[in-house]
Design a protein around this motif. Structure first.
Motif, mmCIF file in Angstrom:
data_model
loop_
_atom_site.group_PDB
_atom_site.id
_atom_site.type_symbol
_atom_site.label_atom_id
_atom_site.label_comp_id
_atom_site.label_asym_id
_atom_site.label_seq_id
_atom_site.Cartn_x
_atom_site.Cartn_y
_atom_site.Cartn_z
ATOM 1 N N ASN A 83 0.709 -1.212 -0.011
ATOM 2 C CA ASN A 83 -0.027 0.100 0.066
ATOM 3 C C ASN A 83 0.892 1.280 -0.009
ATOM 4 O OD1 ASN A 83 0.598 0.595 2.717
ATOM 5 N ND2 ASN A 83 -0.975 -0.496 3.550
ATOM 6 N N SER A 84 0.302 2.483 -0.255
ATOM 7 C CA SER A 84 0.976 3.752 -0.263
ATOM 8 C C SER A 84 2.013 4.046 0.888
ATOM 9 C CB SER A 84 0.113 4.807 -0.687
ATOM 10 O OG SER A 84 -0.990 4.872 0.380
ATOM 11 N N GLN A 85 1.294 3.649 2.005
ATOM 12 C CA GLN A 85 2.235 4.109 3.305
ATOM 13 C C GLN A 85 3.498 3.118 3.377
ATOM 14 O OE1 GLN A 85 -1.032 3.635 3.468
ATOM 15 N NE2 GLN A 85 -1.901 4.179 5.281
ATOM 16 N N LEU A 86 3.300 1.642 3.031
ATOM 17 C CA LEU A 86 4.511 1.046 2.837
ATOM 18 C C LEU A 86 5.594 1.191 1.803
ATOM 19 C CD1 LEU A 86 5.918 -1.461 4.421
ATOM 20 C CD2 LEU A 86 4.684 -3.093 2.719
ATOM 21 N N GLN A 87 4.879 1.699 0.598
ATOM 22 C CA GLN A 87 5.756 2.061 -0.353
ATOM 23 C C GLN A 87 6.657 3.333 -0.078
ATOM 24 O OE1 GLN A 87 4.429 2.608 -4.556
ATOM 25 N NE2 GLN A 87 2.922 0.913 -4.119
ATOM 26 N N ASN A 88 5.997 4.403 0.686
ATOM 27 C CA ASN A 88 6.761 5.477 1.277
ATOM 28 C C ASN A 88 7.828 4.769 2.177
ATOM 29 O OD1 ASN A 88 7.472 8.244 1.725
ATOM 30 N ND2 ASN A 88 6.226 7.975 3.675
ATOM 31 N N SER A 89 7.558 4.123 3.106
ATOM 32 C CA SER A 89 8.680 3.830 4.053
ATOM 33 C C SER A 89 9.693 2.708 3.469
ATOM 34 C CB SER A 89 7.802 2.728 4.951
ATOM 35 O OG SER A 89 8.468 1.603 5.317
ATOM 36 N N VAL A 90 9.287 1.855 2.332
ATOM 37 C CA VAL A 90 10.234 1.301 1.743
ATOM 38 C C VAL A 90 11.431 2.064 1.061
ATOM 39 C CG1 VAL A 90 10.840 -0.544 0.015
ATOM 40 C CG2 VAL A 90 8.915 -1.165 1.692
ATOM 41 N N PHE A 91 10.671 3.178 0.407
ATOM 42 C CA PHE A 91 11.481 4.239 -0.507
ATOM 43 C C PHE A 91 12.480 4.891 0.614
ATOM 44 C CE2 PHE A 91 8.305 4.420 -4.188
ATOM 45 C CZ PHE A 91 9.069 4.138 -4.982
ATOM 46 N N LYS A 92 12.071 5.121 1.922
ATOM 47 C CA LYS A 92 13.023 5.830 2.615
ATOM 48 C C LYS A 92 14.040 5.068 2.814
ATOM 49 C CE LYS A 92 9.778 8.078 5.626
ATOM 50 N NZ LYS A 92 9.189 8.260 7.136
ATOM 51 N N SER A 93 13.854 3.804 3.034
ATOM 52 C CA SER A 93 15.014 2.590 3.369
ATOM 53 C C SER A 93 15.917 2.533 1.877
ATOM 54 C CB SER A 93 14.679 1.266 3.807
ATOM 55 O OG SER A 93 13.708 1.188 4.702
ATOM 56 N N LEU A 94 15.195 2.490 0.759
ATOM 57 C CA LEU A 94 16.012 2.620 -0.448
ATOM 58 C C LEU A 94 17.128 3.698 -0.574
ATOM 59 C CD1 LEU A 94 13.656 0.717 -2.515
ATOM 60 C CD2 LEU A 94 15.471 -0.600 -1.627
ATOM 61 N N ASN A 95 16.257 4.868 -0.204
ATOM 62 C CA ASN A 95 17.242 6.130 -0.268
ATOM 63 C C ASN A 95 18.442 6.025 0.670
ATOM 64 O OD1 ASN A 95 17.321 8.690 -0.960
ATOM 65 N ND2 ASN A 95 16.845 9.365 1.123
ATOM 66 N N ILE A 96 18.135 5.486 1.584
ATOM 67 C CA ILE A 96 19.497 5.314 2.641
ATOM 68 C C ILE A 96 20.572 4.399 1.818
ATOM 69 C CG2 ILE A 96 20.318 4.809 4.975
ATOM 70 C CD1 ILE A 96 17.494 5.450 5.966
ATOM 71 N N SER A 97 20.031 3.530 1.110
ATOM 72 C CA SER A 97 20.945 2.638 0.591
ATOM 73 C C SER A 97 21.475 2.899 -0.597
ATOM 74 C CB SER A 97 20.433 1.053 0.540
ATOM 75 O OG SER A 97 19.382 1.171 -0.027
ATOM 76 N N LEU A 98 21.137 3.970 -1.049
ATOM 77 C CA LEU A 98 21.570 4.718 -2.312
ATOM 78 C C LEU A 98 22.952 5.658 -2.103
ATOM 79 C CD1 LEU A 98 20.987 3.811 -5.319
ATOM 80 C CD2 LEU A 98 19.299 5.651 -5.267
ATOM 81 N N LYS A 99 23.954 5.585 -2.797
ATOM 82 C CA LYS A 99 24.977 6.629 -2.846
ATOM 83 C C LYS A 99 24.338 7.988 -3.511
ATOM 84 C CE LYS A 99 28.604 3.453 -3.302
ATOM 85 N NZ LYS A 99 29.856 3.109 -4.381
ATOM 86 N N PRO A 100 24.698 9.244 -2.939
ATOM 87 C CA PRO A 100 24.313 10.429 -3.830
ATOM 88 C C PRO A 100 24.734 10.100 -5.398
ATOM 89 C CG PRO A 100 25.637 10.801 -1.813
ATOM 90 C CD PRO A 100 25.828 9.279 -2.147
ATOM 91 N N GLY A 101 23.851 10.582 -6.153
ATOM 92 C CA GLY A 101 24.001 10.530 -7.781
ATOM 93 C C GLY A 101 23.709 9.120 -8.113
#
Ligand SMILES: C[S@@+](CC[C@H](N)C(=O)[O-])C[C@H]1O[C@@H](n2cnc3c(N)ncnc32)[C@H](O)[C@@H]1O
Length: 282
Positions: free
Chosen positions: A230-248
């Motif tokens: 659902n949309s809330q879980l997508q947001n929370s997973v995106f937050k974690s994926l964002n942390i695991s991604l280098k700038p750029g």
């Protein structure tokens, strides 16, 4: 005229309270949190499991899961949708080739994570693309999934050759330079991908909902996974994926997915309209 049986009259109809009962049982007693999965998908999957196991209702299934220690593993195998293909959605690989690889080319070392990799076809497709463009040797590839069963298959690098034959066209449409058959050897009915292609592969069980990734990557591919959330879980997973991604770094989602539910989507730009490949701000 043939009348379709309405969903609520089907034998294994899962009501909303039934769905909530099994989801809270799994969370509280088994440590598995499916509360953010879309309601329709949970009800559909649980209904199918009851029918496959010839069980009457959710309560019978909960008793079975409670009393048999191996049943939870079976639940994960049956509950997850593991459908995958090599070079699925060739336009994605074309965009990778034209719009992403030239940036990755500038890096000394490259790290790639396929989150929700299923049986590994997506990671192999990327490895072939990287090999044909001179990036394979400096790249490490992590494949992860919630289901241990698909990861076991992914580790073998072995697939039915009749399936591999159907991937020749998508490989070509993705910008492939040779023949897919050049990358595997045939043993009976199976095709086993060359070891040099898989030399830098690593697979691990990882739950995108609850586990924390400690590494940072240049490319994170999470395709056809978020669609079940659902949309809330997508947001929370995106937050974690964002942390695991280098700038750029680059984040790729499936063709029917997007970063729309991510509260910080403004920190990404889509490399090409509708490509579903996003670059994180530097
Ligand atoms: C439809 S497959 C997609 C495979 C591949 N990415 C592709 O696009 O072809 C979705 C995968 O996500 C995995 N999955 C579902 N929920 C997950 C979770 N919470 N954490 C990690 N993987 C999950 C499933 O086990 C399944 O293998």
């Amino acid at each position: 005229m043939i009348e379709k049986t309405p969903y609520h009259f089907e034998k294994n109809y899962i009501s909303i309270p039934d769905k909530e009962e099994i989801v809270s049982f799994l969370k509280e007693e088994k440590g598995l949190d499916f509360s953010g999965y879309s309601e329709a998908s949970v009800r559909r999957r649980v209904s199918k499991i009851l029918s496959d196991l010839r069980l009457e209702n959710v309560q019978e299934y909960i008793t079975y899961l409670r009393n048999d220690s191996s049943a939870v593993k079976g639940f994960i195998e049956r509950f997850t949708v593991n459908v995958t293909e090599m070079f699925r959605d060739p336009q994605f690989y074309k965009t990778m080739l034209i719009d992403v690889l030239p940036t990755l080319q500038k890096l000394e070392k490259i790290s790639v994570w396929s989150a929700g990799c299923s049986s590994g076809e997506e990671l192999l497709s990327l490895a072939i693309l990287f090999k044909e463009n001179g990036l394979l040797e400096r790249t490490t590839f992590l494949g992860s999934d919630l289901s241990p069963k698909v990861l076991e298959q992914a580790k073998t690098g072995s697939y039915k050759e009749r399936n591999l034959a159907t991937y020749e066209k998508p490989y070509f449409d993705s910008g492939g330079k040779h023949k897919l058959g050049d990358y595997y050897s045939t043993y009976g009915t199976d095709g086993v991908f060359d070891k040099d292609l898989r030399a830098n592969f690593r697979f691990e069980k990882f739950n995108l909902v609850t586990d924390i990734q400690t590494q940072q990557f240049d490319l994170v591919v999470c395709r056809n996974v978020l669609i079940y959330f659902n949309s809330q879980l997508q947001n929370s997973v995106f937050k974690s994926l964002n942390i695991s991604l280098k700038p750029g770094g680059f984040l790729a989602v499936g063709s029917k997915e997007s970063v729309i539910f991510y509260e910080d989507k403004g920190s990404y730009i889509e490399v090409k309209p509708e490509s579903k490949i996003y670059q994180k701000n530097q």
